[in-house]
Motif scaffolding. Structure first.
Motif, PDB file in Angstrom:
ATOM      1  N   UNK A   1       1.397 -29.586 -13.049  1.00  0.00           N
ATOM      2  CA  UNK A   1       1.810 -30.404 -13.749  1.00  0.00           C
ATOM      3  C   UNK A   1       0.536 -31.771 -14.663  1.00  0.00           C
ATOM      4  N   UNK A   2      -0.272 -32.032 -13.465  1.00  0.00           N
ATOM      5  CA  UNK A   2      -1.272 -32.466 -13.802  1.00  0.00           C
ATOM      6  C   UNK A   2      -2.273 -31.182 -14.349  1.00  0.00           C
ATOM      7  N   UNK A   3      -3.259 -31.060 -13.149  1.00  0.00           N
ATOM      8  CA  UNK A   3      -5.151 -30.572 -13.346  1.00  0.00           C
ATOM      9  C   UNK A   3      -5.131 -29.527 -14.321  1.00  0.00           C
ATOM     10  N   UNK A   4      -3.962 -28.334 -14.437  1.00  0.00           N
ATOM     11  CA  UNK A   4      -4.143 -27.224 -15.455  1.00  0.00           C
ATOM     12  C   UNK A   4      -4.547 -27.498 -16.702  1.00  0.00           C
ATOM     13  N   UNK A   5      -2.881 -28.070 -16.800  1.00  0.00           N
ATOM     14  CA  UNK A   5      -2.776 -28.377 -18.515  1.00  0.00           C
ATOM     15  C   UNK A   5      -4.260 -29.270 -18.853  1.00  0.00           C
ATOM     16  N   UNK A   6      -4.017 -30.164 -17.731  1.00  0.00           N
ATOM     17  CA  UNK A   6      -5.988 -30.486 -18.499  1.00  0.00           C
ATOM     18  C   UNK A   6      -7.142 -30.407 -18.502  1.00  0.00           C
ATOM     19  N   UNK A   7      -7.468 -29.241 -17.676  1.00  0.00           N
ATOM     20  CA  UNK A   7      -8.491 -28.342 -18.038  1.00  0.00           C
ATOM     21  C   UNK A   7      -8.175 -26.867 -19.391  1.00  0.00           C
TER      22      UNK A   7
ATOM     23  N   UNK B   1      -6.773 -28.259 -21.674  1.00  0.00           N
ATOM     24  CA  UNK B   1      -7.073 -29.135 -23.033  1.00  0.00           C
ATOM     25  C   UNK B   1      -8.481 -28.995 -23.498  1.00  0.00           C
ATOM     26  N   UNK B   2      -9.016 -29.343 -22.216  1.00  0.00           N
ATOM     27  CA  UNK B   2     -10.339 -29.434 -22.482  1.00  0.00           C
ATOM     28  C   UNK B   2     -11.255 -28.897 -22.503  1.00  0.00           C
ATOM     29  N   UNK B   3     -11.394 -28.146 -21.595  1.00  0.00           N
ATOM     30  CA  UNK B   3     -12.126 -26.431 -21.306  1.00  0.00           C
ATOM     31  C   UNK B   3     -12.160 -25.722 -21.942  1.00  0.00           C
TER      32      UNK B   3
ATOM     33  N   UNK C   1      -9.505 -25.419 -25.425  1.00  0.00           N
ATOM     34  CA  UNK C   1      -9.088 -25.498 -26.688  1.00  0.00           C
ATOM     35  C   UNK C   1      -8.489 -24.394 -27.250  1.00  0.00           C
ATOM     36  N   UNK C   2      -7.026 -24.034 -27.538  1.00  0.00           N
ATOM     37  CA  UNK C   2      -6.712 -22.678 -28.445  1.00  0.00           C
ATOM     38  C   UNK C   2      -6.590 -21.816 -27.587  1.00  0.00           C
ATOM     39  N   UNK C   3      -6.476 -21.352 -26.159  1.00  0.00           N
ATOM     40  CA  UNK C   3      -6.520 -20.740 -24.772  1.00  0.00           C
ATOM     41  C   UNK C   3      -4.963 -20.707 -24.957  1.00  0.00           C
ATOM     42  N   UNK C   4      -3.855 -19.181 -25.448  1.00  0.00           N
ATOM     43  CA  UNK C   4      -2.456 -20.018 -25.232  1.00  0.00           C
ATOM     44  C   UNK C   4      -2.567 -19.371 -23.611  1.00  0.00           C
ATOM     45  N   UNK C   5      -1.513 -19.538 -23.372  1.00  0.00           N
ATOM     46  CA  UNK C   5      -1.018 -19.574 -21.895  1.00  0.00           C
ATOM     47  C   UNK C   5       0.655 -19.448 -21.912  1.00  0.00           C
ATOM     48  N   UNK C   6       1.295 -19.484 -20.873  1.00  0.00           N
ATOM     49  CA  UNK C   6       2.853 -19.358 -20.208  1.00  0.00           C
ATOM     50  C   UNK C   6       2.849 -20.337 -18.964  1.00  0.00           C
ATOM     51  N   UNK C   7       3.309 -20.547 -19.393  1.00  0.00           N
ATOM     52  CA  UNK C   7       4.074 -21.113 -17.344  1.00  0.00           C
ATOM     53  C   UNK C   7       5.309 -20.102 -16.921  1.00  0.00           C
ATOM     54  N   UNK C   8       5.466 -19.169 -16.260  1.00  0.00           N
ATOM     55  CA  UNK C   8       6.472 -18.728 -15.873  1.00  0.00           C
ATOM     56  C   UNK C   8       6.649 -19.434 -14.615  1.00  0.00           C
ATOM     57  N   UNK C   9       8.337 -20.671 -15.222  1.00  0.00           N
ATOM     58  CA  UNK C   9       8.650 -21.816 -14.125  1.00  0.00           C
ATOM     59  C   UNK C   9       9.080 -20.643 -13.205  1.00  0.00           C
ATOM     60  N   UNK C  10       9.872 -20.045 -13.061  1.00  0.00           N
ATOM     61  CA  UNK C  10      10.816 -19.617 -12.107  1.00  0.00           C
ATOM     62  C   UNK C  10       9.627 -19.307 -10.634  1.00  0.00           C
ATOM     63  N   UNK C  11       8.811 -18.942 -11.003  1.00  0.00           N
ATOM     64  CA  UNK C  11       8.008 -18.161  -9.549  1.00  0.00           C
ATOM     65  C   UNK C  11       6.611 -19.012 -10.111  1.00  0.00           C
TER      66      UNK C  11
END
Length: 445
Positions: free
Chosen positions: A67-73, A75-77, A79-89
Motif C-alpha cells: 500500500x505504500x513503498x512499492x507504488x511510491x517507488x 511513481x518516483x523511480x 514513471x510510465x512503467x505499467x504493472x498490475x497488482x494481483x490482489x488475490x495472491x
C-alpha cells in the motif's frame, strides 16, 4: 527522483559482488525505498523473473510494501512503467512477465506456497523481526536462473541476490552475527566467504531532504535506548541473560487496530506511596491495562503510569477501568493494602478490587512471562516506549535499569492475573500413607 549522497554509496554496495546485502540504521533513512527500487529494477531488466519481499507478518508487509513503498517507488523511480497488482495472491506483475511476490512468514499456507517457488531476489524487510530459522529456509529458494536483458548489450545471467534491512536490534541477533561479525549465528565460526556478506549503515540524517520538518527532533527526544536504534542506527549491547527482547516485542506488536474480543480485562496498579502534596521526587505510580483475547493471547492495551498522589492516580486507574470495561483492578499492597483499596473505592465506589502481594523479587516475578513474549502470546497494542525500556532492562540477574520499573511491575501484576497458571505455586506432593495388609505387613496407600 534523486538519491542522497549516502543512498548513492549504499547503492554501490547493493550492486557489488556480495550475494547477501544488508542495509541497517535508523528510522526513515530510505532503506526500504532503496531496496524495493533495486528489486523492481531487477524485475524490469530480467523478463520472466520472480522476486519476493517478505516480512514476519503479512499485514505489516501489506501496509508497508503493497500500500505504500512499492507504488511510491513505481511513481518516483519508474514513471510510465505499467504493472498490475494481483490482489488475490498479492503479486505485482509486469508486462515482461516478471513478478514481485509479497508475503508474511506468519501466514503458514501462503508461506508454503511462496517457498515452493524459486526466486532470483529475496528481500527480508525488517529482518530484526524474522527468526533465523525462517531466514535459513528462505535462502534455499534463492535458485531461479534468469537472463539480464539490456538493449544493445549481450544478455548475461542475473546474479541471485538476497537483501535485508533492519533497525538494529541487539548484538545477539543473527543479523549482527552474520553481517557485522561475519560469523555463522549457530556455530559462531567465521563464514566461509566473508565477502559474500555486505552491510551498510544509513541513518535518517542521511535522508533529511525526504523527511518531514521536525522528524529528527522527534527522534532526539526518545529514550537513550530508542535513540540508539532509531536515530543513530546502532546495534544495542545485549543485557546478559535478557528476559525480554525488543525484537520479540516488535515482531508481535499490533499496529493495525485489529483486536479480538476480550475475555478478561485487568487494570493493574503498582503504587509508590507518594502523596498529593509533594511527589516530584517520588517514583511514578505504575498503571497498566492488559486483556486476554478470545484467541488466547494477552494484549497490553494502555499504559497510564503517572507521578501523582492517591487523589489523582485513583481517578486515573478507575477511569481506565471504565474506559476498557475492565473486570478488576489489582494492586500490589506492600505500601499499605488498606490505603490502596480505599483510594480505589473513593475514586469509584464498588469497583471490583483485588490485592496482590510481592513474595518474590521483580526479576523472578517477570521471568515466567519472557517465554510468552517470545512465542507471541503477549502483544503490545501500539508503542509503549517507557514500558518497553523497563522490560528490556530485566535479566535473570535482576533489573538492570536506572530507575524503579513501576510500569513493568504493574504489567507483570496484570499478566499474572490473566495468566494465573503461569505463576501458580506448584502443590507439594503429599507423603505416601501406609496401611497394614491382610498379612499384617505394611503397604503404601
Amino acid at each position: 527522483m534523486k538519491l542522497t549522497a549516502r543512498q548513492l554509496a549504499a547503492q554501490e554496495v547493493l550492486a557489488g559482488d556480495a550475494t547477501h546485502c544488508m542495509l541497517f540504521g535508523g528510522s526513515r533513512s530510505g532503506k526500504t525505498f532503496l531496496l524495493v527500487r533495486n528489486v523492481v529494477m531487477r524485475a524490469l531488466k530480467s523478463p520472466g523473473s520472480r522476486h519476493v519481499i517478505l516480512r514476519f507478518r503479512f499485514n505489516a508487509a501489506k501496509a508497508s510494501i503493497v500500500m505504500d513503498t512499492l507504488p511510491k517507488v513505481m511513481k518516483l523511480a519508474f514513471p510510465g512503467v505499467k504493472y498490475h497488482l494481483n490482489k488475490t495472491d498479492t503479486i505485482f506483475e509486469y508486462e515482461n512477465g516478471s513478478q514481485i511476490w509479497i508475503g508474511g512468514l506468519d501466514d503458514k499456507e501462503r508461506t508454503e506456497k511462496i517457498l515452493g517457488m524459486e526466486f532470483v531476489t529475496i528481500y527480508l524487510n525488517e529482518a530484526s523481526q524474522i527468526p533465523q530459522g525462517s531466514r535459513d529456509i528462505a535462502v534455499t529458494r534463492l535458485a531461479q536462473q534468469v537472463m539480464q536483458v539490456i538493449e544493445g548489450k549481450e544478455s548475461i545471467p542475473l546474479k541471485p541476490r538476497m537483501y535485508y534491512d533492519c533497525n538494529p536490534p541487539s548484538k545477539v541477533h543473527w543479523a549482527y552475527r552474520l553481517f557485522v561479525e561475519k560469523r555463522d549465528p549457530e556455530t559462531k565460526q567465521p563464514v566461509p566467504n566473508a565477502g559474500d556478506y555486505a552491510a551498510f549503515q544509513i541513518n535518517p540524517q542521511d535522508n533529511q531532504e525526504n523527511v518531514s520538518a521536525g522528524y529528527l527532533e522527534t527522534l532526539k527526544n526518545l529514550s537513550a535506548r530508542l535513540q540508539k536504534r532509531f536515530l543513530k542506527g546502532e546495534f544495542a549491547d545485549a543485557t546478559p541473560n535478557q528476559l525480554f527482547h525488543e525484537e520479540d516485542i516488535d515482531k508481535w506488536r499490533v499496529t493495525d487496530g485489529a483486536l479480538p474480543d476480550m475475555v478478561r480485562v485487568v487494570v493493574a496498579v503498582d503504587p509508590s506511596g507518594s502523596d498529593d502534596v509533594d511527589n516530584a521526587d517520588n517514583d511514578a505510580i505504575g498503571i497498566v491495562v492488559a486483556g486476554l483475547g478470545t484467541d488466547g493471547n494477552g494484549y497490553v492495551l494502555e499504559d497510564c503510569t503517572l507521578k501523582a498522589g492517591p487523589g489523582v492516580w485513583g481517578r486515573v486507574a478507575t477511569g481506565a477501568f471504565e474506559r476498557h470495561s475492565a473486570d478488576v483492578v489489582v494492586a500490589e499492597v506492600n505500601y499499605g493494602g488498606a490505603m490502596v483499596k480505599q483510594t480505589i473505592e473513593v475514586a469509584r465506589p464498588r469497583t471490583n478490587f483485588k490485592m496482590v502481594t510481592a513474595s518474590r523479587g521483580k526479576a523472578v516475578r517477570a521471568e515466567p512471562f519472557s517465554a510468552l513474549y517470545e512465542q507471541g502470546k503477549i502483544r503490545h497494542v501500539g508503542q509503549f516506549n517507557e514500558l518497553e525500556d523497563e522490560l528490556t532492562a530485566f535479566s535473570t540477574f535482576g533489573y538492570m535499569g536506572e530507575h524503579s520499573p513501576n510500569r513493568a511491575d504493574a504489567l507483570i501484576w496484570a499478566l499474572a492475573e490473566i495468566f494465573p497458571g503461569i505463576v501458580r505455586a506448584k502443590k507439594e506432593k503429599s507423603p505416601l500413607k501406609t496401611i497394614p495388609d491382610s498379612s499384617g505387613s505394611w503397604m503404601n496407600a
